[in-house]
Write an enzyme that holds these catalytic residues in place. Sequence first.
Site, short mmCIF file in Angstrom:
data_model
loop_
_atom_site.label_atom_id
_atom_site.label_comp_id
_atom_site.label_asym_id
_atom_site.label_seq_id
_atom_site.Cartn_x
_atom_site.Cartn_y
_atom_site.Cartn_z
N ASP A 267 5.99 -10.50 5.27
CA ASP A 267 5.50 -11.73 4.64
C ASP A 267 6.34 -12.16 3.45
O ASP A 267 6.10 -13.22 2.88
CB ASP A 267 4.05 -11.55 4.18
CG ASP A 267 3.09 -11.42 5.35
OD1 ASP A 267 3.49 -11.74 6.49
OD2 ASP A 267 1.93 -11.00 5.13
N GLY B 294 1.37 -14.13 7.69
CA GLY B 294 1.29 -14.59 6.31
C GLY B 294 -0.13 -14.49 5.81
O GLY B 294 -0.86 -15.48 5.79
N GLY C 138 0.81 -1.21 0.00
CA GLY C 138 0.00 0.00 0.00
C GLY C 138 0.84 1.26 0.00
O GLY C 138 0.51 2.25 -0.67
#
Length: 434
Positions: free
Chosen positions: A204, A248, A175
């Site tokens: 992640d 995750g 983002g």
Amino acid sequence: MTITTLGPARIDSPMAGLLDSRRTSEHYVDENDRVLLDDTLAGLSSRGVPADQLPGMEPCGPRRKIFFDPAKTRAAIVTCGGLCPGLNDVIAGLTRTLTYHYRVRRVVGIRNGYQGFVPRYGHDVVDLTPESTRDIATDGGTVLGTSRGPQDPDEIVDCLERLHINVLFVIGGDGSMRGAMRIAETVAARGLYIAVVGIPKTIDNDIPHIDQSFGFQTAFSHASDAIRAARVEATSTANGIGLVKLMGRHSGFIACYAALARSGADVVLIPEVPFALDGEGGLLAHLRRRVSERGHAVVVVAEGAGQDLIAGHDEERDASGNARLGDIGPYLRRRIADHFADAGVETSIRYIDPSYAIRSVPANPYDSVYCVRLSQAAVHAAMSGRTGMVVGRYRRRFVHVPMAAAVSRRNMVDPHGDLWMAVLESTGQPVTFA
């Protein structure tokens, strides 16, 4: 994979003297060379083009000519999104390289993410120097603060103009990089000469065209400690089960690597591989057989796994626009307990969720070094006038990646790849639970 530049670089770089005798080797890629996307003969052959037309990426590193005059350059650093080990290392590395190698006279930190650019939040900037950032890497988190959610790119560029900023470094995830793209587009629309360079951050490890994101090694190292604790708890009680939920959302890299590091997991569940709970081929029956055979079992689950099994969880989105996930950990704990109770088997389940503890720790030595090298690469790119790009390492080479390519998709565990095969070999779990 073409990188945008602000214009021709005409200024002699203060680092040019270091480059005169260097040429492409296994340890270095010259600035005029390229790092190929393909690393197999089949991949290269399938392109069907001459060698000089094969797709590749620009190498990182200092250039002989730069775009910005260091004596007249002002740089800004902002950290956005969730925490990740290594943020402070990157801040310190950027500050040192700008100051020591390019003699940039002012580096400022923007407080609390993109909010720090917007007047209504009332956040001041902080001057960054090698002295003020010398010891910040010993702590986790970010000394600049962070926030989630988008802000108006016009307001951000207004602030950059008021501060007379020439170079903006954005440290953040998917983002944040999309926000940085909008900032770069606004800068271009106004005809300004401001470089926007990203250092991608995601615990992640799900950014494409990058081998590993910074902080990932630290994260799975600490996650493996949680697996060790779960195994100790499980083996210390009759028919014990350890259940560990790790980070995750869409990619199961932390769960896979942490399980391989400890080799104490009997089952690893990741978002990329669907699984069934019920039936003789389901997860619950497999766990009961494993407990019957060994006296205990350990399950590692990534937070985004099994979302199709959780009915009625919120479909709301967080401030960053991410869908809110159903909480797979407590759901699995309840279903496992009910299954064993229905089978008349007494068990004890130890549930561990170390997520926030993992992402808030300082970077380990490997990640610290990686952060420093990424920060140096980002400064070299920005000072040469490159913009709308991120730095990363691809096939052990440091490269420039366009922001659009870095957010084009998610890097995910390949269910047919060697990493998942290694997990199946380590755990002994079936290929599928169905």
